[in-house]
Design a protein around this motif. Structure first.
Motif, short mmCIF file in Angstrom:
data_model
loop_
_atom_site.label_atom_id
_atom_site.label_comp_id
_atom_site.label_asym_id
_atom_site.label_seq_id
_atom_site.Cartn_x
_atom_site.Cartn_y
_atom_site.Cartn_z
N SER A 957 -64.66 -66.73 37.30
CA SER A 957 -64.42 -65.37 36.82
C SER A 957 -64.30 -64.42 37.99
N SER A 958 -63.65 -63.28 37.75
CA SER A 958 -63.54 -62.30 38.84
C SER A 958 -63.90 -60.91 38.31
N ASN A 962 -64.75 -59.63 43.65
CA ASN A 962 -65.67 -60.79 43.65
C ASN A 962 -65.15 -61.90 42.73
N ILE A 963 -65.18 -63.14 43.26
CA ILE A 963 -64.77 -64.30 42.45
C ILE A 963 -65.97 -65.25 42.38
N THR A 964 -66.40 -65.57 41.13
CA THR A 964 -67.60 -66.41 40.95
C THR A 964 -67.24 -67.75 40.34
N LYS A 972 -74.22 -71.53 41.24
CA LYS A 972 -73.19 -70.49 41.35
C LYS A 972 -72.79 -70.27 42.79
N GLU A 973 -71.56 -69.82 42.98
CA GLU A 973 -71.12 -69.42 44.32
C GLU A 973 -70.12 -68.29 44.14
N THR A 974 -70.33 -67.21 44.92
CA THR A 974 -69.43 -66.06 44.81
C THR A 974 -68.75 -65.82 46.15
N LYS A 976 -65.44 -63.38 48.24
CA LYS A 976 -64.76 -62.09 48.17
C LYS A 976 -63.27 -62.23 48.49
N THR A 989 -58.82 -67.82 45.65
CA THR A 989 -59.37 -68.87 44.77
C THR A 989 -58.84 -70.24 45.20
#
Length: 997
Positions: A957-958, A962-964, A972-974, A976, A989
């Motif tokens: 998701s973004s 931020n892209i998670t 989880k990993e986020t 930028k 991504t």
């Protein structure tokens, strides 16, 4: 053959052959013979198709013949030398044909400047069909700056890429898979698909068409234009120096074809006639080499398609006494001073290629099955703005007006709902979990079925089978004495069975193929091989009618082999039953054909059990047959095709063979779409009665079927009708069908219960009432009930009121009339039938489960059960939820047609590797030009999905920049992105996933 050859040869010797401009023969078979002879004598033949229409008929169902006539006349008139002869069957010659000024051609070359609007008008005037996808000749498709066309007479399509209005490239493309070749070509020629008409001439013909009374479903140039040529038409026998064969004049007896007897006689009886031959005889020597020794004093000509064929007949190429001609002609004649022998066999007519690309036929309102949520109703694809970005979603409605939105990249989670023709889908409730419970229940049942199949296969593997010698010459003789040439599929299936029988293992083989495709002929090879080895065979059918048909057919085929055979069914008396059973046990019978009366019989030396329509027998009944003897060979036959995937799953456990090509002598079925009228029904019934045939009348409503019978009796008094539907007792139904087979009544009025399993060759017309309410597969299957003998079949799709049916339904029906639904209807119908065929294998007892979850999902689950019980590990299907704030969809500006977009969405959703996506992207660029931004971004989204699945990621998701990424273990990993622009989010991504991968 002999009369045409002698006559034309004499004309040639008298130097008068040029005077024969038109040769009139009786049918297309004789036309082919005449064409070979004309070529052999050194002249150029042009052959017209056998056009067996009646004046005023809707010509959509004669489109193939009309196209062939257009093609031949165009070539004839554009061939400028004098050595040409036109050959026409008499029915074709009885109609006015277009004059030479109606033909023309033009070329499109590299770097030409094209005015698209003018080109469209010209192609329309010339009779081309405008379609979404070009899948056969005489079709054209224009998509932005890409133009696809398949000219009449061409086997390949041509793809023109325009730069503004200039031809930038021309490449050939394959109409089966739409892919174009890499090499560019300089130019290609376009000829008319109907006639090269000027605007004014076209308008004149159209005006006439609109003013006439006709029951054609759509009144246009394609359906009626040929009848209203007016000044543009002429009778060929009056224009050209014509000769007519005596066989053709015999055809004049079928006078109702011609507008009026007097005109027909004037036209043809005054022409010079090709008299009977005095000096030539037709021959068919068994041993050519030996035959030639009796004619050494004559001039000998051998015709062969190749030198290799000459050698295979043990003939000397160096023999100076023989004149060799390497062509495909078939001429076998012996005269006073010459012998002509052909080594060639009749070439099969070129069948239309079946399109491999099945366009998605999902219509709004169709039922679909979602793997998790169950049966819902498809409501189309809609763009939805999520977090400021536009994406396409599939809309599926569930009970209580609940709506499910499925991202198009996950469209593979839904499938069309297919059950049997009489099932109506029941929509599930969203979020109740009831579908999951239902699936579990079905899964348990399937595991039990799969377990039984595997256990049985394993047990039979351990037993030594009865070894049967299949190398005997008498078996080859049996095949040669069939009276027809085996199809490629039949030959292959016989070989596979013989390998099983002679292997020493127990055979368990299933042969699938439509009725009339020659399954019984294949089975008879196995029976004969078994009986010749001194063993016994039994042939089991589900009904007494089938048993009777098979018994009489086999008795005729096995006559010369001295096989002792009998019949045992419900109609046999107690005394007959006892006699047959006793003879089987004592061994004085070799073969018994019968129904389930054969279950549990005792035999002396049984080696083969053949089961016809095996899905009509319950599992327990089949087991009883297998218990007759544990080493007995089992050969089952089914009339429906089997899906490829199930075929693969089952082929590990049992032999699978299939017959996909119809016999050569099988004629196509003429199909008409009509609006209901009493006059029409009367005409159809009387036309079939005139030629001594019977009819099926399909009325798919039990409540009103008696009233329908009364209606028909009022329209056609003194007609005999019987009714059959699912509420008629099986024993009574069987009796009715037997009476129908014995020609005791004229019309079998039935629900769609007649869809399969009947072989009634005298019934060659079928009327389907309310055709717009049937699925495409049902219509296709019902049409297959007729045209099963060497008589032409007629199928009438009748609708109550054409103003009340949708445009899509009209399109479907009209296209079935000309035998294709914009290229994919027949393929889709076949797909549906394959799925049903898979259901048939498991047996009718399972139809309750199939109705609850649909055939497609049911078979998928069965394949999984078979695979896991066979020790194959199949990964649980995973999904990934992508919530990126990017606009990604196949835009309607780029691809206008919804059904084409839907088909691409489905194919892309099923991709498992980046390579597959790149291949589809390349194909899209080839077919539709460079993808626009949203389309390009959708393709990148699919690659993101593939990479995420391979790394166990379940959500991406973004938010802003931020892209998670969330993995299945909830870690989880986020990261930028440089900006929140679409291209930056996609690039970031992809970079992250590629690094991780």
């Amino acid at each position: 053959m002999k009369n045409i050859y002698e006559y034309l040869k004499n004309l040639k010797e008298e130097k008068k052959l040029k005077e024969c401009e038109l040769l009139i023969v009786n049918d297309d078979k004789q036309a082919q013979i005449a064409s070979d002879i004309v070529s052999f004598l050194g002249f150029k033949p042009f052959t017209l198709a056998d056009f067996r229409a009646n004046f005023g008929d809707d010509l959509l169902s004669f489109s193939t013949e009309l196209q062939d006539i257009t093609k031949a006349l165009n070539e004839y008139y554009s061939y400028k030398k004098q050595d040409k002869i036109l050959i026409a069957p008499i029915r074709t010659a009885s109609f006015p044909m277009p004059k030479d000024k109606c033909f023309d051609s033009f070329e499109i070359s590299f770097a030409d400047t094209l005015n698209l609007e003018e080109l469209k008008t010209k192609l329309y005037n010339w009779g081309y069909y405008f379609v979404d996808i070009v899948t056969s000749e005489a079709e054209v498709s224009i998509r932005g700056d890409i133009l696809d066309i398949c000219p009449l007479g061409s086997e390949t399509g041509y793809r023109i890429s325009l730069f503004d209005d200039e031809v930038e490239s021309i490449r050939e493309f394959d109409i089966e898979d739409q892919k174009s070749s890499k090499e560019e070509i300089e130019s290609f020629k376009i000829t008319p698909a109907f006639l090269a008409l000027e605007e004014s001439a076209l308008e004149e013909i159209n005006e006439q068409i609109q003013s006439v009374e006709s029951d054609a479903f759509i009144k246009d140039i394609h359906s009626l234009g040929f009848w209203y040529l007016g000044e543009l038409g002429e009778y060929l026998p009056q224009k050209l120096n014509s000769y007519v064969t005596l066989e053709a004049l015999d055809e004049l007896e079928e006078v109702y074809v011609f507008e009026d007897k007097r005109v027909a006689k004037e036209k043809f009886l005054t022409l010079p006639q090709v008299r009977r031959a005095k000096n030539y005889q037709e021959v068919a020597p068994a041993n050519i080499k030996e035959f030639l020794t009796f004619h050494e004093d004559k001039k000998v000509t051998i015709i062969s398609s190749s030198e290799a064929k000459v050698k295979s007949f043990d003939l000397e190429l160096s023999n100076s006494n023989i004149n060799y001609i390497f062509e495909n002609y078939i001429i076998n004649l012996v005269g006073n001073d010459e012998v002509i022998i052909s080594l060639n066999k009749e070439i099969k007519k070129r069948r239309k290629k079946r399109v491999r690309l099945v366009l998605d036929e999902l219509q709004e309102g169709d039922f679909v099955v979602h793997e998790t949520h169950g049966i819902g109703q498809y409501r189309g694809i809609e763009p939805v703005v999520v977090m400021g970005a536009k994406r396409d979603f599939v809309i599926v409605m569930y009970a209580g007006d609940d709506k499910l939105l499925i991202p198009v990249e996950n469209i593979d989670l839904i499938d069309r709902y297919v059950a049997d023709g009489n099932s109506y889908a029941v929509v599930d409730k969203l979020g109740k979990g009831s579908f999951a419970k239902l699936k579990e229940k079905v899964k348990d049942k399937l595991f039990a079925i799969a377990n039984d199949i595997i256990k049985l296969a394993a047990a039979r593997e351990l037993v030594n089978g009865i070894k049967i010698n299949t190398e005997k010459q008498v078996l080859a003789n049996f095949q040669n004495s069939a009276g027809f040439e085996y199809t490629k599929d039949q030959t292959r299936s016989v070989r596979e069975i013989f390998e099983d029988l002679s292997s020493g293992r127990v055979m368990d083989r299933l042969l699938s193929g439509d009725v009339g495709f020659g399954k019984t002929e294949v089975a008879m090879n196995a029976i004969l091989a078994t009986v010749l080895e001194g063993h016994q065979a039994i042939f089991v059918c589900p009904t007494t009618l089938l048993a009777s048909q098979h018994f009489h057919g086999m008795r005729k085929r096995f006559e010369e082999f001295g096989i002792r055979m009998a019949k045992l069914d419900g109609k046999s008396t107690a005394k007959e039953k006892n006699e047959v059973k006793k003879s089987l046990e004592e061994g004085s019978l070799d073969l018994v054909v019968g129904t389930h009366s054969l279950l549990g019989v005792k035999t002396k030396d049984l080696a083969l059990v053949v089961i016809d329509e095996e899905h009509k027998f319950g599992v327990k009944q089949k087991e009883k047959l297998k218990e007759l003897r544990e080493d007995v060979h089992i050969f089952s036959m089914s009339a429906t095709p089997i899906p490829r995937t199930l075929n693969l799953a089952l082929s590990k456990l049992k032999g699978m063979s299939s017959l996909l090509t119809p016999p050569r002598e099988r004629l196509g079925v003429r199909t008409y779409v009509k609006e209901y009228s009493d006059k029409l029904i009367k005409e159809i019934i009387l036309r079939e009665k005139r030629r001594g045939g019977q009819l099926f009348y399909v009325h798919n409503n039990i409540a009103s079927i008696e009233a329908k019978k009364a209606d028909i009796e009022e329209i056609v008094p003194n007609i005999k009708i019987e009714i059959i539907h699912s509420k008629v007792k099986p024993k009574d139904a069987e009796e009715i069908i037997e009476k129908f087979d014995n020609k005791e009544f004229d019309i079998l009025l039935a629900t769609s219960i007649v869809e399969s399993g009947l072989h009634l060759p005298n019934a060659n017309s079928i009327i389907i009432d309310g055709a717009d309410r049937f699925g495409i597969a049902d219509l296709h299957q019902l049409r297959g009930r007729v045209g099963r003998s060497d008589k032409e079949g007629f199928c009438y799709y009748v609708v109550e009121d054409k103003k009340k049916i949708t445009n899509d339904a009209i399109k479907r029906l009209v296209a079935l009339e000309s035998n294709s639904y914009l290229g994919s209807g027949t393929a889709l119908a076949h797909q549906d039938l394959e799925i049903r065929g898979g259901g048939n294998i498991i047996g009718e007892a399972q139809s309750g489960h199939i109705k609850q979850i649909g055939y497609g999902l049911y078979l998928k689950m069965l394949e999984d059960a078979l695979a896991s019980l066979s020790g194959e590990t199949k990964e649980e299907a995973k999904t990934v939820d992508i919530k990126l704030a990017i606009s990604a969809f196949i835009s309607s500006d780029y691809i206008v047609e919804d059904r084409v977009r839907l088909e691409l969405y489905r194919r892309l959703s099923k991709c498992h590797s980046k390579q597959e996506v790149y291949e589809i992207e390349e194909e899209m660029e080839d077919r539709f030009g460079k993808p626009d931004i949203p389309t390009k971004q959708f393709l990148e989204l699919i690659i993101i999905k593939i990479l995420a699945l391979s790394q166990g990621i379940k959500t991406i998701s973004s938010y802003e920049m931020n892209i998670t990424f969330v993995k299945s273990d909830e870690t989880k990993e986020t990261i930028k992105s440089p900006s929140k622009d679409d291209d930056d989010i996609i690039e970031t991504t992809l970079k992250f996933l590629n690094k991780k991968g």
